[in-house]
Design a protein around this motif. Structure first.
Motif, PDB file in Angstrom:
ATOM      1  N   PRO A  64       9.588  24.362  34.876  1.00  0.00           N
ATOM      2  CA  PRO A  64       8.978  24.371  33.531  1.00  0.00           C
ATOM      3  C   PRO A  64       9.803  25.236  32.573  1.00  0.00           C
ATOM      4  CG  PRO A  64       7.340  24.837  35.206  1.00  0.00           C
ATOM      5  CD  PRO A  64       8.679  24.858  35.894  1.00  0.00           C
ATOM      6  N   LEU A  65       9.677  24.964  31.303  1.00  0.00           N
ATOM      7  CA  LEU A  65      10.359  25.752  30.286  1.00  0.00           C
ATOM      8  C   LEU A  65       9.809  27.176  30.304  1.00  0.00           C
ATOM      9  CD1 LEU A  65      10.107  23.099  27.448  1.00  0.00           C
ATOM     10  CD2 LEU A  65      12.072  23.534  28.933  1.00  0.00           C
ATOM     11  N   VAL A  66      10.658  28.142  30.070  1.00  0.00           N
ATOM     12  CA  VAL A  66      10.258  29.549  30.136  1.00  0.00           C
ATOM     13  C   VAL A  66       9.095  29.848  29.188  1.00  0.00           C
ATOM     14  CG1 VAL A  66      11.039  31.921  29.731  1.00  0.00           C
ATOM     15  CG2 VAL A  66      12.542  30.286  30.876  1.00  0.00           C
ATOM     16  N   ASN A  67       9.140  29.282  27.995  1.00  0.00           N
ATOM     17  CA  ASN A  67       8.085  29.531  27.005  1.00  0.00           C
ATOM     18  C   ASN A  67       6.786  28.810  27.327  1.00  0.00           C
ATOM     19  OD1 ASN A  67      10.845  29.667  25.723  1.00  0.00           O
ATOM     20  ND2 ASN A  67       9.620  30.673  24.156  1.00  0.00           N
ATOM     21  N   PHE A  68       6.836  27.850  28.230  1.00  0.00           N
ATOM     22  CA  PHE A  68       5.675  27.036  28.581  1.00  0.00           C
ATOM     23  C   PHE A  68       5.586  26.937  30.108  1.00  0.00           C
ATOM     24  CE2 PHE A  68       7.634  25.560  24.629  1.00  0.00           C
ATOM     25  CZ  PHE A  68       6.600  25.769  23.724  1.00  0.00           C
ATOM     26  N   PRO A  69       5.201  28.030  30.791  1.00  0.00           N
ATOM     27  CA  PRO A  69       5.278  28.079  32.252  1.00  0.00           C
ATOM     28  C   PRO A  69       4.225  27.266  33.007  1.00  0.00           C
ATOM     29  CG  PRO A  69       4.358  30.114  31.400  1.00  0.00           C
ATOM     30  CD  PRO A  69       4.797  29.310  30.220  1.00  0.00           C
ATOM     31  N   ASP A  70       3.083  27.000  32.398  1.00  0.00           N
ATOM     32  CA  ASP A  70       1.989  26.297  33.076  1.00  0.00           C
ATOM     33  C   ASP A  70       2.038  24.809  32.743  1.00  0.00           C
ATOM     34  OD1 ASP A  70      -0.371  25.262  34.107  1.00  0.00           O
ATOM     35  OD2 ASP A  70      -1.636  26.855  33.292  1.00  0.00           O
ATOM     36  N   CYS A  71       2.410  23.989  33.710  1.00  0.00           N
ATOM     37  CA  CYS A  71       2.563  22.545  33.480  1.00  0.00           C
ATOM     38  C   CYS A  71       1.248  21.839  33.170  1.00  0.00           C
ATOM     39  CB  CYS A  71       3.216  21.885  34.690  1.00  0.00           C
ATOM     40  SG  CYS A  71       4.943  22.302  34.882  1.00  0.00           S
TER      41      CYS A  71
END
Length: 127
Positions: A64-71
């Motif tokens: 996942p993107l670092v800024n958006f860790p929770d899928c």
């Protein structure tokens, strides 16, 4: 890369890149990596949202993107402020003045300049 994604990329490389109803303050963008839809960025009702795609959630190749860790989470700003991961795709005001670009609408600027950046391998496609 699928034929549909190639067609999307070719279409959006042209001059016709209209991001929904700009005057109605709505815009949608697909965040892509190769032929994988990473997630969808939307602006509506003075708020930004980002959500991962089901295909991204199922895959194991990319983290996942670092800024958006929770899928599983729907990320919402609650304001018209865009996250730095996406706003960094828009050139600074000095560069915009140099290009004689008088568009100040964040949706228009993201649509016009946000497709590719050197800082990351993702492609942001206006839908």
């Amino acid at each position: 890369m699928s034929i549909m994604n190639k067609l999307k990329m070719l279409w959006h490389d042209s001059e016709q890149t209209n991001v929904g109803a700009i005057n109605g303050k709505y815009g949608r963008f697909d965040l892509m990596k190769d032929d994988l839809l990473i997630g969808v960025l939307e602006y509506a009702n003075d708020s930004w949202t980002f959500k991962y795609s089901p295909d991204f959630i199922k895959q194991t190749e990319f983290a996942p993107l670092v800024n958006f860790p929770d899928c599983q989470k729907l990320y919402t700003t609650g304001t018209d402020q865009l996250w730095p991961f996406f706003s960094s795709r828009i050139p600074g005001m000095a560069q915009l003045r140099y290009a004689n670009d008088d568009q100040k609408d964040i949706l228009t600027l993201l649509q016009k300049y946000g497709r590719h950046v050197i800082a990351n391998p993702y492609v942001l496609i206006p839908v």
